[in-house]
Design a protein around this motif. Structure first.
Motif, mmCIF file in Angstrom:
data_model
loop_
_atom_site.group_PDB
_atom_site.id
_atom_site.type_symbol
_atom_site.label_atom_id
_atom_site.label_comp_id
_atom_site.label_asym_id
_atom_site.label_seq_id
_atom_site.Cartn_x
_atom_site.Cartn_y
_atom_site.Cartn_z
ATOM 1 N N ASP A 73 0.841 -0.993 0.107
ATOM 2 C CA ASP A 73 -0.046 0.093 0.127
ATOM 3 C C ASP A 73 0.833 1.320 0.039
ATOM 4 O O ASP A 73 2.036 1.208 0.419
ATOM 5 N N GLU A 106 -4.781 10.149 6.698
ATOM 6 C CA GLU A 106 -6.179 9.684 6.871
ATOM 7 C C GLU A 106 -6.582 9.465 5.390
ATOM 8 O O GLU A 106 -7.332 8.501 5.219
ATOM 9 N N GLN A 109 -5.320 6.556 3.884
ATOM 10 C CA GLN A 109 -5.999 5.067 4.328
ATOM 11 C C GLN A 109 -7.245 4.832 4.012
ATOM 12 O O GLN A 109 -7.628 3.670 3.537
ATOM 13 N N ASN A 112 -6.942 3.973 0.324
ATOM 14 C CA ASN A 112 -6.525 2.337 0.147
ATOM 15 C C ASN A 112 -7.395 1.412 0.495
ATOM 16 O O ASN A 112 -7.692 0.279 -0.315
ATOM 17 N N ASP A 113 -8.322 1.542 1.402
ATOM 18 C CA ASP A 113 -9.213 0.616 1.814
ATOM 19 C C ASP A 113 -10.424 0.521 0.700
ATOM 20 O O ASP A 113 -10.520 -0.553 0.366
#
Length: 577
Positions: A73, A106, A109, A112-113
């Motif tokens: 990632d 933040e 993330q 990425n998810d």
């Protein structure tokens, strides 16, 4: 026993050990490419990259998906990124991902998810040359792709990352080039600034240093009768037609290190790589260090490149500098020969093409995060000297309505130049120098002299604008009871770069892993004069903030290296028209 074409087990192991990490956590790519073509072990970087990419493309969907999933990632904070290889860590740190703000971290993330849930593999992007904002913007855009679109986009990014890593593993001429540019900049008439005017002792010292480097690069070096430095690297046999690579080594006053000098020394660096590997091509390569590109010392310009092209104007020999030194005398003192300038002209049958590398002198490449661009053409330009005459009188005794103030008239003319330039798209005009005569604080100026530099990619628009400016000058002079004269000192039509060279340079940029960005040049270059001799092409190297003709000129080692690599790749693949 293995044949010459089959690597030994040790050689194969060494190959995989060296190149197995080019594709993230996937040494099978190197193993497969070597098994398919053992000669790849001796291939250059473009061929090696092509072979490894072919292995990936032939591997099938499952293995390709595993390759994508092998990538980490985008970490945001490297400390939490346990799966990053050293290469990935370095690349992400270079893009500043280890310095994310809490808000950026933040956002990464969340993206990425969402991305992994939609596509089933991590977001992959070649981060070199990108900022955090660029990366986040690309992330936000690509998350809206279809699964098939993004699978192909991600594979293409993996291949680009591999190419950039391969180039980093090879020798880096960029550092040597930057060191030489620093040393070259020390050859100056001023201890704390770079000033190297045409045919000065400093110009001669730079020419001598350049010839030394040319000789070390395997070239024969000489100064031609016009004062150009010429280095020649023979092809597979002596006397073959030549591909010319060049730029200029004279500077403006208080110059930057890279204008002109970059193109000459990058050419030397490219030839040095050919010499180091023992390569001879089916043509010669010549590197030219022109003088008089800037036109600072004498009221002429491009005389070196014009002489090479057989277009030297003998009237230039009578020009004098501010100290009264004649061009012809300065050329003799330099080591040239004003009586033999005609012999500096090259036979078009002996010249294949001319390519010039140069800093961009503008902000386009930097704004698009690109290290290099391909020039499509050079704006046409004219220069003029305008003399305004009035009456010099006592500043305290002549009432304002009775004055014939030449400087006030010139000031109004300068504003007219600006007004016309603003009204015409892509036209630029500059008054770069102005002088009041006699120049005393208590004397009304009886004379004024100023210069005009006017440029446009459209010659007709440039000429029409100057005609309109001249009409305004006449009206201003008549209204103020002044006289004026306009003398043209330079004329250069717009120059188109050769289509075949644009294509070949674009291909070289692509082979080096970057998109080929094409853009025009607003500044003049020696290529304008050489275009009457042969096809011309140009490369632009990114320069911080587009600043040039200024000590603040700045390029990176990476972009210097890229310039040499593109130039070398172009030379190796060059095909005559």
């Amino acid at each position: 026993m293995p044949t010459d074409a089959t690597p030994t087990d040790k050689a194969a192991a060494d190959f995989v050990a060296r190149f197995g990490g080019v594709f993230e956590h996937s040494p099978w790519v190197a193993e497969t490419a070597l098994a398919a073509d053992p000669a790849i072990a001796l291939a250059d970087i473009p061929a090696l990259h092509a072979g490894m990419c072919a292995a990936v493309r032939a591997a099938g969907r499952d293995r390709q998906l595993a390759l994508l999933r092998a990538h980490p990632d985008l970490a945001g904070k490297l400390a939490v990124a346990g799966r990053l290889t050293a290469d990935s860590a370095s690349e992400q740190a270079g893009a500043g991902l280890d310095r994310c703000t809490p808000e950026e971290f933040e956002r990464l993330q969340v993206l990425n998810d969402a991305y992994k849930e939609k596509f089933g593999f991590p977001f992959i992007i070649a981060v070199r040359g990108l900022t955090r904002a660029d990366i986040l913007d690309a992330f936000q855009h690509r998350i809206h792709n279809t699964p098939e679109q993004e699978f192909e986009t991600a594979l293409a990014q993996v291949e680009r990352i591999a190419l950039l890593r391969l180039h980093q593993m090879g020798p880096s001429p960029g550092r040597t080039l930057m060191d030489r540019l620093d040393r070259f900049a020390a050859i100056s008439a001023e201890p704390d600034a770079l000033t190297r005017l045409f045919l000065t002792p400093e110009h001669r010292a730079a020419a001598d240093r350049l010839m030394t480097w040319m000789t070390e690069a395997g070239m024969t070096a000489r100064i031609d009768p016009a004062g150009n430095v010429v280095g020649r690297y023979e092809g597979t046999r002596p006397g073959l037609p030549a591909l010319l690579i060049g730029s200029h080594i004279d500077t403006v006053r208080n110059a930057g290190k890279y204008d002109g000098n970059l193109g000459v020394l990058a050419g030397v660096a490219a030839v040095a790589e050919l010499h180091r590997s023992g390569e001879r091509l089916p043509f010669a390569v010549e590197v030219i260090g022109f003088g008089d590109e800037e036109g600072v010392r004498f009221p002429v310009t491009l005389t070196g490149s014009r002489a090479l092209a057989g277009r030297f104007d003998p009237a230039a020999l009578g020009a004098t500098d501010a100290e009264g030194v004649a061009y012809a005398d300065a050329l003799r003192a330099f080591g040239g020969d004003p009586d033999a300038i005609a012999s500096a002209a090259r036979d078009p049958a002996d010249i294949l093409a001319y390519v010039e590398a140069h800093i961009e002198q503008g902000p386009v490449l930097e704004s698009e995060n690109l290290g290099i661009g391909i020039v499509t053409g050079i704006n046409g330009a004219s220069r003029y000297t305008v003399t305004v005459s009035g009456t010099a009188e006592h500043a305290g005794t002549v009432p304002m309505p009775l004055r014939r103030d030449a400087l006030a008239g010139a000031a109004e003319m300068v504003l007219a130049v600006e007004r016309h330039a603003r009204a015409v798209p892509d036209l630029v005009a500059t008054v770069g120098r102005i002088e009041a005569r006699p120049g005393a604080v208590n004397v009304i100026p009886g004379g004024a002299v100023f210069t005009i530099d006017i440029r446009s990619p459209d010659d007709a628009a440039r000429i029409a604008a100057m005609e309109a400016i001249a009409d305004d000058f006449a009206a201003i002079a008549a209204r103020r009871d002044l006289t004026h004269a306009i003398e043209k000192t330079h004329e250069a039509p717009a120059t188109a770069c050769a289509a075949e060279l644009i294509e070949q340079l674009s291909a070289a940029v692509r082979r080096c892993g970057l998109p080929p960005r094409r853009l025009p040049s607003g500044a003049g270059h020696d290529a304008m004069a050489v275009a009457s001799l042969c096809p011309v092409g140009m490369l632009f190297t990114r320069c911080r903030s587009g600043i040039s003709h200024n000590p603040a000129e700045s390029i990176t080692v990476e972009d210097a290296d890229l310039t040499v690599r593109v130039l070398l790749d172009f030379i190796r693949h060059f095909r005559d028209r």
